[in-house]
Design an enzyme around this catalytic site. Structure first.
Site, PDB file in Angstrom:
ATOM      1  N   LYS A   1      49.269  39.817  19.467  1.00  0.00           N
ATOM      2  CA  LYS A   1      50.190  40.679  20.296  1.00  0.00           C
ATOM      3  C   LYS A   1      49.955  41.971  20.589  1.00  0.00           C
ATOM      4  O   LYS A   1      50.406  42.549  21.376  1.00  0.00           O
ATOM      5  CB  LYS A   1      51.439  40.092  19.573  1.00  0.00           C
ATOM      6  CG  LYS A   1      52.237  39.015  19.721  1.00  0.00           C
ATOM      7  CD  LYS A   1      53.371  38.877  19.255  1.00  0.00           C
ATOM      8  CE  LYS A   1      54.106  37.485  19.428  1.00  0.00           C
ATOM      9  NZ  LYS A   1      55.252  37.106  18.724  1.00  0.00           N
ATOM     10  N   HIS A  26      48.015  35.674  23.644  1.00  0.00           N
ATOM     11  CA  HIS A  26      47.684  36.357  22.436  1.00  0.00           C
ATOM     12  C   HIS A  26      46.868  35.498  21.330  1.00  0.00           C
ATOM     13  O   HIS A  26      46.077  36.375  20.350  1.00  0.00           O
ATOM     14  CB  HIS A  26      49.165  36.743  21.851  1.00  0.00           C
ATOM     15  CG  HIS A  26      49.914  35.691  21.192  1.00  0.00           C
ATOM     16  ND1 HIS A  26      50.649  34.798  21.694  1.00  0.00           N
ATOM     17  CD2 HIS A  26      49.726  35.298  19.778  1.00  0.00           C
ATOM     18  CE1 HIS A  26      51.150  34.061  20.788  1.00  0.00           C
ATOM     19  NE2 HIS A  26      50.801  34.467  19.655  1.00  0.00           N
ATOM     20  N   HIS A  81      48.491  35.479  12.079  1.00  0.00           N
ATOM     21  CA  HIS A  81      48.368  34.643  13.184  1.00  0.00           C
ATOM     22  C   HIS A  81      48.979  35.301  14.635  1.00  0.00           C
ATOM     23  O   HIS A  81      48.675  34.770  15.615  1.00  0.00           O
ATOM     24  CB  HIS A  81      49.288  33.531  12.980  1.00  0.00           C
ATOM     25  CG  HIS A  81      50.728  33.462  13.016  1.00  0.00           C
ATOM     26  ND1 HIS A  81      51.405  34.245  12.197  1.00  0.00           N
ATOM     27  CD2 HIS A  81      51.503  33.026  13.954  1.00  0.00           C
ATOM     28  CE1 HIS A  81      52.802  34.027  12.548  1.00  0.00           C
ATOM     29  NE2 HIS A  81      52.957  33.309  13.713  1.00  0.00           N
ATOM     30  N   ASP A  82      49.567  36.396  14.428  1.00  0.00           N
ATOM     31  CA  ASP A  82      50.277  36.965  15.709  1.00  0.00           C
ATOM     32  C   ASP A  82      49.472  38.308  16.129  1.00  0.00           C
ATOM     33  O   ASP A  82      50.070  39.091  16.915  1.00  0.00           O
ATOM     34  CB  ASP A  82      51.678  37.126  15.556  1.00  0.00           C
ATOM     35  CG  ASP A  82      52.459  36.077  16.245  1.00  0.00           C
ATOM     36  OD1 ASP A  82      51.882  34.969  16.993  1.00  0.00           O
ATOM     37  OD2 ASP A  82      53.797  35.950  15.971  1.00  0.00           O
TER      38      ASP A  82
END
Length: 230
Positions: free
Chosen positions: A175, A200, A171-172
């Protein structure tokens, strides 16, 4: 195939007998009992036609059953069910069924390898984020763990829970596309820098859209990002 077999059996069975009967009828045309001969000839023709028809349907059934089994197997394979089919045959169809079952075995093995590779890819992405941003190290694993607990509490199917776990790990991932001077900044972010951080999720979707096998995770991935932004 059934029509072709029927026509072939009728021609093979009836044509030579009909010629023989016709030739015999010509030879016996001067005999007084010629009417009785033609009656018997008609009976013989009817019997031969019946036997030829029955034989063609019997032969067609023996061809149709293995073909139907293969067709159902291919349909199941297309639907994602990797099931082998029974092989009670001893003729050339046995080789076809054996080949199909071997294909299913190979596909199953390749799917298992791909699944392991995909799991490794998820872990690699999560580890990459941890290595780049020590402040949020372990965050993706914790989100995945909480997501699984919530999904189990909601009694979701096991397959959906696994999809959710993998999606949570990623989910990140967006970044990766944020500059270090913004992502790793220790002080307060400016409005412009905070807007970059908020990008992001979009970056993550663009990254994962490049990988065809991960597209099935897109729905969960987007939901997690929406919740993350909230």
């Amino acid at each position: 195939i059934r029509t072709k077999l029927l026509i072939s059996m009728l021609v093979i069975g009836v044509f030579p007998v009909a010629l023989f009967i016709l030739a015999s009828g010509v030879q016996l045309s001067t005999v007084n009992q010629v009417d009785a001969y033609w009656q018997w000839a008609a009976v013989i023709l009817v019997v031969i036609i019946g036997v030829a028809t029955f034989s063609s349907f019997l032969l067609y059934d023996n061809i149709k059953r293995p073909i139907s089994a293969l067709t159902e197997g291919v349909a199941a394979l297309d639907a994602g069910r990797l099931n082998q089919i029974d092989n009670p045959y001893s003729d050339e169809f046995a080789q076809l069924v054996t080949g199909f079952n071997q294909m299913v075995t190979n596909v199953t093995y390749r799917d298992a390898e791909n699944e392991q590779l995909l799991n490794s890819l998820f872990v690699l992405f999560a580890a990459t984020l941890d290595a780049r941003d020590s402040y949020t190290a372990g965050h993706s694993e914790r989100v995945a763990a909480y997501s699984v607990e919530l999904a189990q509490a909601l009694q979701l199917p096991a397959g959906q829970i696994e999809l959710l776990r993998k999606s949570a790990l990623l989910h990140d991932i967006g970044k990766i596309g944020i500059r270090d001077d913004v992502l790793l900044k220790e002080g307060k972010l400016t409005d412009h820098e905070f807007a970059q951080i908020q990008e992001h999720p979009t970056i993550g979707i663009h990254i994962l859209n490049q990988i065809l096998t991960i597209r099935k995770y897109k729905v969960y991935f987007q939901i997690l990002h929406i919740l993350h932004l909230l």
